[in-house]
Design a protein around this motif. Sequence first.
Motif: not given
Length: 477
Positions: A207-208, A210-211, A213-214, A217-218
């Motif tokens: 999930s981290q 996956n995009t 932007s994510v 942010n991580y």
Amino acid sequence: MKFFRIDLLTLLISLFILGSCKNPDSVGLPVDSSQTLQTNLIDTATILTKTIDDDSVATSSVTKAPLAYFKDPIFGTTEANIAATLNLPSQSAYSVPAGTITVDSAILVMRYADGFYGDSLTTSYKVNVYQLNEPIISGKSYYNTKAWTYLPAVLGTKTFLAKPKTGFYINSIVTGAADTPIHVNPQLRIKIDPTFVTTHFFGATTSQLNTNSVFQNYIKGLYLTLDKTRPGVGGNLFFNMSTDSCRLDVYYRANNSGTIDTAKVALRLGSPHAVQIKHDHTVAGGADPNLVSQLNSSATAKTFNTLYLQGLGGLRAKISFPYLTKILAAQQAAGNDIVLNRAELVVTPVAGTGIPYLPTPRLTMYRNDIALQRSIIPDAYSGDLHFISVGSFGGFYDSYHQVYHYIITGYIENLMRGKMTDYGTFIAPTDTVGAYSGNATVSISNGTDVGARAVVGGDKTSAYRMKLNIIYNKVTK
């Protein structure tokens, strides 16, 4: 008869030529001396001058990002730090290769941009890289005054001499073949702790990754700053943050059931990014006491004989022409009008202040509008009737005559006739990129893309005073 006609023709031509010889003073139309144009020069127009701090400026995603620590003997200390995000490869979802990943090396590549200013000969620079402790939000405006927080662990460090014009060779990894030496553009290459990449990139969850932007942010991003304890005066370096010029190159091996695959993946640095810039214009910061005194002066009407102009959003000069309307009024009172042929502003650096650091190669000039927003001078605006070209407008340093010139005929005429109100006229360093091309524009920014400076003459009390040369014709009404 044949010879007689030739002689007659020759005689007629001779009489015509002799009859045409008259006093050359009588050639042309008669002129009434009372109606002749009188060309006049005014080079003593009063100019009020003062050095002021520049405004804060948005540094979100500037193309040329400064990284600086410069102890200027006149202007004091300047510091610039870069905060930048890391992007996924292709800026889309990323799948970690199958098998066991071993990071052989991680290199932060920072490609130089034009504009270095400072000591490139004796100062040994040291850059430190940290992980940001806060994300950079895409689309948000960050200003040079923003102080970024970062984690204390040093991810990478590099001691180097500034060589922004010198390329070199590196070994390029070729899958299934021997490494190949290739020539690269001038750049700074910083080794990054492989553990950081293993943990935060290859060890990230699906999930981290996956995009983009994510992921941003991580992982937050990286923070670059120069070591302030190094000997020497330092300088202002610039890096090209466009496309893939700055990136984190990761070289790794993937062991999948005994099959080892050697590969490379690149994480672009920036997009978005921001720059923190700090100036210390105090005696403690190493600034000239005369500069400190001028900045601390609260007298709004006071004028000074020396001006200090500094890039990276540092210092600019505010100038004004308080008596232009009186020049026109005096002629009108005598029954005359005037036609401006040329108005030229000459700015002269103070002797000795360009050693060892040369005056900035270009100065911009702009004005405030009624809302106190920055606007282009009429002579520099392509939509104005007074515009000729950016090159004609000027602001470039003439190293032979050691002056800057501006042609501001339209602006001075508008001020003189009351068609414009002077809400503030300013001079400041600006970049030279594209300045001589057909697409050139006159920048009204704070010069965050230029690290140079200049010390120039101010009011009439200076031996290097700023001069406004006005050439006009007096026309009798």
